[in-house]
Every structure is written in structure tokens, then in C-alpha cells.
Design a protein around this motif. Structure first.
Motif, PDB file in Angstrom:
ATOM      1  N   GLU A  79      60.760 -57.820   4.279  1.00  0.00           N
ATOM      2  CA  GLU A  79      60.036 -58.231   5.478  1.00  0.00           C
ATOM      3  C   GLU A  79      60.513 -59.611   5.933  1.00  0.00           C
ATOM      4  O   GLU A  79      60.749 -59.843   7.124  1.00  0.00           O
ATOM      5  N   LEU A  80      60.675 -60.536   4.977  1.00  0.00           N
ATOM      6  CA  LEU A  80      61.138 -61.879   5.303  1.00  0.00           C
ATOM      7  C   LEU A  80      62.557 -61.851   5.863  1.00  0.00           C
ATOM      8  O   LEU A  80      62.852 -62.535   6.839  1.00  0.00           O
ATOM      9  N   ALA A  81      63.425 -61.048   5.286  1.00  0.00           N
ATOM     10  CA  ALA A  81      64.814 -60.966   5.761  1.00  0.00           C
ATOM     11  C   ALA A  81      64.857 -60.518   7.222  1.00  0.00           C
ATOM     12  O   ALA A  81      65.616 -61.073   8.029  1.00  0.00           O
ATOM     13  N   VAL A  82      64.041 -59.542   7.586  1.00  0.00           N
ATOM     14  CA  VAL A  82      63.993 -59.068   8.971  1.00  0.00           C
ATOM     15  C   VAL A  82      63.521 -60.188   9.886  1.00  0.00           C
ATOM     16  O   VAL A  82      64.109 -60.441  10.945  1.00  0.00           O
ATOM     17  N   ARG A  83      62.485 -60.894   9.471  1.00  0.00           N
ATOM     18  CA  ARG A  83      61.959 -61.992  10.294  1.00  0.00           C
ATOM     19  C   ARG A  83      62.972 -63.113  10.450  1.00  0.00           C
ATOM     20  O   ARG A  83      63.097 -63.701  11.521  1.00  0.00           O
ATOM     21  N   LEU A  84      63.668 -63.439   9.368  1.00  0.00           N
ATOM     22  CA  LEU A  84      64.671 -64.497   9.442  1.00  0.00           C
ATOM     23  C   LEU A  84      65.799 -64.106  10.390  1.00  0.00           C
ATOM     24  O   LEU A  84      66.257 -64.927  11.189  1.00  0.00           O
ATOM     25  N   ASN A  85      66.236 -62.863  10.307  1.00  0.00           N
ATOM     26  CA  ASN A  85      67.289 -62.395  11.222  1.00  0.00           C
ATOM     27  C   ASN A  85      66.828 -62.452  12.672  1.00  0.00           C
ATOM     28  O   ASN A  85      67.613 -62.771  13.565  1.00  0.00           O
ATOM     29  N   ASP A  86      65.561 -62.116  12.915  1.00  0.00           N
ATOM     30  CA  ASP A  86      65.025 -62.135  14.280  1.00  0.00           C
ATOM     31  C   ASP A  86      64.811 -63.563  14.789  1.00  0.00           C
ATOM     32  O   ASP A  86      65.069 -63.845  15.955  1.00  0.00           O
ATOM     33  N   ALA A  87      64.334 -64.446  13.934  1.00  0.00           N
ATOM     34  CA  ALA A  87      63.949 -65.796  14.352  1.00  0.00           C
ATOM     35  C   ALA A  87      65.120 -66.783  14.385  1.00  0.00           C
ATOM     36  O   ALA A  87      65.107 -67.723  15.170  1.00  0.00           O
ATOM     37  N   LEU A  88      66.090 -66.580  13.520  1.00  0.00           N
ATOM     38  CA  LEU A  88      67.207 -67.527  13.410  1.00  0.00           C
ATOM     39  C   LEU A  88      68.514 -66.789  13.697  1.00  0.00           C
ATOM     40  O   LEU A  88      69.055 -66.123  12.828  1.00  0.00           O
ATOM     41  N   CYS A  89      69.008 -66.951  14.911  1.00  0.00           N
ATOM     42  CA  CYS A  89      70.184 -66.180  15.325  1.00  0.00           C
ATOM     43  C   CYS A  89      71.403 -66.448  14.445  1.00  0.00           C
ATOM     44  O   CYS A  89      72.239 -65.570  14.253  1.00  0.00           O
ATOM     45  N   ASP A  90      71.524 -67.632  13.893  1.00  0.00           N
ATOM     46  CA  ASP A  90      72.657 -67.963  13.018  1.00  0.00           C
ATOM     47  C   ASP A  90      72.201 -68.185  11.577  1.00  0.00           C
ATOM     48  O   ASP A  90      72.715 -69.056  10.882  1.00  0.00           O
ATOM     49  N   TRP A  91      71.214 -67.394  11.137  1.00  0.00           N
ATOM     50  CA  TRP A  91      70.667 -67.577   9.796  1.00  0.00           C
ATOM     51  C   TRP A  91      71.780 -67.508   8.756  1.00  0.00           C
ATOM     52  O   TRP A  91      72.590 -66.599   8.746  1.00  0.00           O
ATOM     53  N   HIS A  92      71.825 -68.502   7.889  1.00  0.00           N
ATOM     54  CA  HIS A  92      72.855 -68.610   6.849  1.00  0.00           C
ATOM     55  C   HIS A  92      72.383 -67.955   5.554  1.00  0.00           C
ATOM     56  O   HIS A  92      72.156 -68.617   4.547  1.00  0.00           O
ATOM     57  N   ALA A  93      72.238 -66.641   5.579  1.00  0.00           N
ATOM     58  CA  ALA A  93      71.735 -65.907   4.414  1.00  0.00           C
ATOM     59  C   ALA A  93      72.644 -66.051   3.211  1.00  0.00           C
ATOM     60  O   ALA A  93      72.198 -65.909   2.076  1.00  0.00           O
ATOM     61  N   ASP A  94      73.917 -66.348   3.451  1.00  0.00           N
ATOM     62  CA  ASP A  94      74.874 -66.483   2.354  1.00  0.00           C
ATOM     63  C   ASP A  94      74.908 -67.889   1.781  1.00  0.00           C
ATOM     64  O   ASP A  94      75.557 -68.129   0.765  1.00  0.00           O
ATOM     65  N   LYS A  95      74.195 -68.844   2.397  1.00  0.00           N
ATOM     66  CA  LYS A  95      74.217 -70.238   1.942  1.00  0.00           C
ATOM     67  C   LYS A  95      72.842 -70.761   1.556  1.00  0.00           C
ATOM     68  O   LYS A  95      72.718 -71.616   0.702  1.00  0.00           O
ATOM     69  N   LEU A  96      71.823 -70.251   2.222  1.00  0.00           N
ATOM     70  CA  LEU A  96      70.439 -70.631   1.945  1.00  0.00           C
ATOM     71  C   LEU A  96      69.773 -69.400   1.342  1.00  0.00           C
ATOM     72  O   LEU A  96      69.375 -68.476   2.035  1.00  0.00           O
ATOM     73  N   ILE A  97      69.710 -69.359   0.021  1.00  0.00           N
ATOM     74  CA  ILE A  97      69.259 -68.189  -0.722  1.00  0.00           C
ATOM     75  C   ILE A  97      67.762 -68.348  -0.988  1.00  0.00           C
ATOM     76  O   ILE A  97      67.333 -69.321  -1.608  1.00  0.00           O
ATOM     77  N   PHE A  98      66.976 -67.380  -0.544  1.00  0.00           N
ATOM     78  CA  PHE A  98      65.522 -67.458  -0.659  1.00  0.00           C
ATOM     79  C   PHE A  98      65.015 -66.288  -1.491  1.00  0.00           C
ATOM     80  O   PHE A  98      65.447 -65.154  -1.282  1.00  0.00           O
ATOM     81  N   ALA A  99      64.105 -66.575  -2.416  1.00  0.00           N
ATOM     82  CA  ALA A  99      63.575 -65.488  -3.251  1.00  0.00           C
ATOM     83  C   ALA A  99      62.105 -65.744  -3.603  1.00  0.00           C
ATOM     84  O   ALA A  99      61.713 -66.878  -3.878  1.00  0.00           O
ATOM     85  N   PHE A 100      61.344 -64.661  -3.578  1.00  0.00           N
ATOM     86  CA  PHE A 100      59.997 -64.673  -4.147  1.00  0.00           C
ATOM     87  C   PHE A 100      60.146 -64.250  -5.613  1.00  0.00           C
ATOM     88  O   PHE A 100      60.899 -63.321  -5.907  1.00  0.00           O
ATOM     89  N   THR A 101      59.450 -64.928  -6.499  1.00  0.00           N
ATOM     90  CA  THR A 101      59.500 -64.583  -7.919  1.00  0.00           C
ATOM     91  C   THR A 101      58.103 -64.175  -8.368  1.00  0.00           C
ATOM     92  O   THR A 101      57.157 -64.979  -8.234  1.00  0.00           O
ATOM     93  N   PRO A 102      57.944 -62.959  -8.885  1.00  0.00           N
ATOM     94  CA  PRO A 102      56.604 -62.537  -9.322  1.00  0.00           C
ATOM     95  C   PRO A 102      56.185 -63.283 -10.581  1.00  0.00           C
ATOM     96  O   PRO A 102      56.996 -63.545 -11.457  1.00  0.00           O
TER      97      PRO A 102
END
Length: 103
Positions: A79-102
Motif C-alpha cells: 500500500e505504501l509503495a503505491v502511495r509513494l509512486n503516486d505522490a512522488l513522481c521521482d521517488w528513489h525507491a532504489d536509494k531510500l529503502i523503507f520497511a515496516f518491521t513486525p
């Protein structure tokens, strides 16, 4: 919520600049993550931001410890990945790594 920064704010800012990631993108990523958590009724225990010390892996990692099952974490990360792609046109998914940890 306990915020635990794994690196100094200055070193994170420098690394973000080196990677071409704006501080506003970094902040927006966290804002969107908190929105996903709120909407899924999930609490966060900590945020940890770190820079990988491996010369072959120059990224900024943001980890949020959350009270959720692994399956719910996977759903929220998608869900977060979809939102990031929609909100940040140049989202740096390969440089800013985000994770939820249970937890």
C-alpha cells in the motif's frame, strides 16, 4: 512512540544529498508511512534511520517497528509503495529503502 535515529541527522542529510534524494522526499515518505499505519489501525514503536556502511550499498534505510503480523506488514508495504509512486513522481525507491518491521 520512541524515535531511534541510527545515524546523526547531519550524516543522513549528507547521504541523501549524495544520492540525489531531497529531504522533502525523505519526510514525505515518513508522512505517507504514518498515514498507512493510521488507516490500518497499527501502532509504531520506533523509527530507525541508518546508512549502510558497505561501499557497494550506499543507501538510506528507514525502518519502522510496528505491532502487526507479517502478512499485515506485507499488505501495508505494498500500500505504501503505491502511495509513494503516486505522490512522488521521482521517488528513489532504489536509494531510500523503507520497511515496516513486525514486532
Amino acid at each position: 512512540m520512541n524515535e531511534n535515529i541510527g545515524e546523526s541527522a547531519a550524516s543522513i542529510s549528507v547521504m541523501l544529498a549524495i544520492l540525489g534524494v531531497s529531504e522533502s522526499e525523505y519526510i514525505r515518505t515518513q508522512e505517507l508511512a504514518f498515514a498507512v499505519l493510521r488507516e490500518n489501525g497499527t501502532k509504531c514503536k520506533f523509527i530507525r534511520t541508518a546508512i549502510e556502511r558497505d561501499p557497494d550499498d550506499s543507501n538510506v534505510y528507514v525502518q519502522m517497528g510496528v505491532f502487526a503480523s507479517s502478512s499485515k506488514v506485507i499488505k501495508m508495504e505494498c500500500e505504501l509503495a503505491v502511495r509513494l509512486n503516486d505522490a512522488l513522481c521521482d521517488w528513489h525507491a532504489d536509494k531510500l529503502i523503507f520497511a515496516f518491521t513486525p514486532l
